[in-house]
Structures are given as C-alpha cells and as structure tokens.
Scaffold this motif. Structure first.
Motif, short mmCIF file in Angstrom:
data_model
loop_
_atom_site.label_atom_id
_atom_site.label_comp_id
_atom_site.label_asym_id
_atom_site.label_seq_id
_atom_site.Cartn_x
_atom_site.Cartn_y
_atom_site.Cartn_z
N ALA A 79 43.84 43.59 38.40
CA ALA A 79 42.76 42.75 37.81
C ALA A 79 41.58 43.39 38.24
CB ALA A 79 42.97 41.28 38.17
N ILE A 80 41.47 43.73 39.68
CA ILE A 80 40.29 44.27 40.16
C ILE A 80 39.91 45.62 39.60
CG2 ILE A 80 39.26 45.50 42.23
CD1 ILE A 80 40.93 43.07 43.89
N ILE A 81 41.14 46.49 39.35
CA ILE A 81 40.85 47.98 38.89
C ILE A 81 40.26 47.76 37.35
CG2 ILE A 81 42.24 50.02 38.21
CD1 ILE A 81 43.86 49.92 40.77
N LEU A 82 41.12 46.91 36.47
CA LEU A 82 40.91 46.90 35.25
C LEU A 82 39.43 45.91 34.77
CD1 LEU A 82 44.46 46.25 33.94
CD2 LEU A 82 43.18 48.41 33.80
N PHE A 83 39.24 45.11 35.54
CA PHE A 83 38.13 44.33 35.23
C PHE A 83 36.91 44.15 36.07
CE2 PHE A 83 42.30 42.34 33.45
CZ PHE A 83 42.08 42.95 32.16
N ARG A 84 36.87 44.55 37.00
CA ARG A 84 35.56 44.58 37.92
C ARG A 84 34.98 45.95 37.98
NH1 ARG A 84 37.50 41.43 43.25
NH2 ARG A 84 35.61 39.75 43.08
N LYS A 85 33.67 45.68 38.13
CA LYS A 85 32.68 47.13 38.39
C LYS A 85 32.80 47.48 39.81
CE LYS A 85 29.96 45.74 34.38
NZ LYS A 85 28.61 44.98 34.12
N ASP A 86 32.43 48.69 40.23
CA ASP A 86 32.39 48.98 41.39
C ASP A 86 31.58 48.29 42.41
OD1 ASP A 86 34.63 51.05 40.75
OD2 ASP A 86 33.05 52.59 40.76
N ASP A 87 30.43 47.91 41.78
CA ASP A 87 29.44 47.11 42.54
C ASP A 87 29.77 45.80 42.78
OD1 ASP A 87 29.01 46.64 39.85
OD2 ASP A 87 27.06 46.55 39.75
N ASP A 88 31.04 45.08 42.18
CA ASP A 88 31.26 44.00 42.46
C ASP A 88 32.35 43.91 43.69
OD1 ASP A 88 30.04 42.48 40.53
OD2 ASP A 88 31.55 42.50 38.96
#
Length: 161
Positions: A79-88
């Motif tokens: 979920a982190i890889i697919l739905f979050r941006k790097d700055d999050d």
C-alpha cells in the motif's frame, strides 16, 4: 542419544532444509538430509559454547505471530508503494535498547525485524545493548520502538531462558 545427536532440533531443521533445497521427497534426498542432519551438528558441536534453552510452548505462538506480522506487513508495504508519494514517507533510524542478554535471542529479534517487510536490522552495538533498525515508514519513532519491544522482545524473553 544426546551424544550421537548433540542438537536434535538443528538436525531435524537441517534435514528439512535439505529436502526443501533438493525440491524432492525421494529416498536419496531423505537419506542425504538425514546424514547432513546428523553429521553437521556433530562436527560443529565444539564451536557451540552452550545450547540455548528454549521454551517451545512460548516459541510456537511467537512463530505464529511472526508469520501473521509478515503477511500484514507485506500488504502495508504494498500500500505504501502503490498509494503514497515519496514525500509522505517518514523513514527513520530506530535505536532500540535491548533487555535481551543472550546472543541467540538478540539474533532472533534482529532476524524477526528483518523478516518483517518495511524494517531491517542494521547493527548491534558492541556491548550488545542496542539494536539499530531502519524503518521505511515510522511517523512516530518512539511508538515504533515501543511496539517492537512489546510485540517481539517481551515475547522473546519468555522464549529464551
């Protein structure tokens, strides 16, 4: 029996790992696995200062918890890889103070942390009282340290005598 097989658990584990590596359940593979399982612990016994005392009634629930955490962490990392941006992301280095005192227990804790996706054990201090962990996403590092200590270290203190 203990002199013939100094580490029975290790012998069984070596035979099973050999069968998994051979990827077959033939008589020859089983025989080689048994030979490896018997002779490797005999030849390495002088290098083992003492056998760690393990309470298996606490170890089995620990392994079940670890398998569950690995499955859940895989979904969290996906979920982190697919739905979050790097700055999050809030990557953090976590210095974890250790209450475990045996090298075997510390090794199992470090392995547990590294097996769980999103975290990796990086270093153990020379005195053996600190474990350095890198977390992919830890917005509250203190809470993550407390979670690791409560979820894993407290249980490992019950597993290793």
């Amino acid at each position: 029996m203990r002199r013939l097989i100094p580490h029975p658990g290790l012998s069984v584990l070596l035979a099973v790992v050999w069968l998994l590596l051979a990827n077959t359940l033939s008589f020859g593979a089983l025989l080689i696995g048994i030979i490896i399982g018997i002779f490797l612990p005999i030849f390495t016994a002088p290098f083992w200062p003492r056998r760690p005392q393990v309470r298996f009634r606490h170890a089995i629930p620990y392994v079940a918890l670890l398998l569950w955490d690995i499955i859940v962490a895989n979904f969290q990392v996906a979920a982190i890889i697919l739905f979050r941006k790097d700055d999050d992301l809030h990557a953090a280095w976590l210095p974890i103070p250790l209450e475990l005192d045996t090298p075997e227990a510390i090794t199992v804790l470090a392995g547990t942390i590294s097996l769980t996706p999103g975290t990796v054990s990086v270093d153990v201090s020379a005195c053996g009282k600190w474990l350095l962990v890198h977390a992919l996403d830890a917005p509250d590092p203190a809470a993550e340290i407390a979670r690791i200590k409560a979820r894993y270290e407290a249980r490992l203190k019950k597993v290793f005598i």
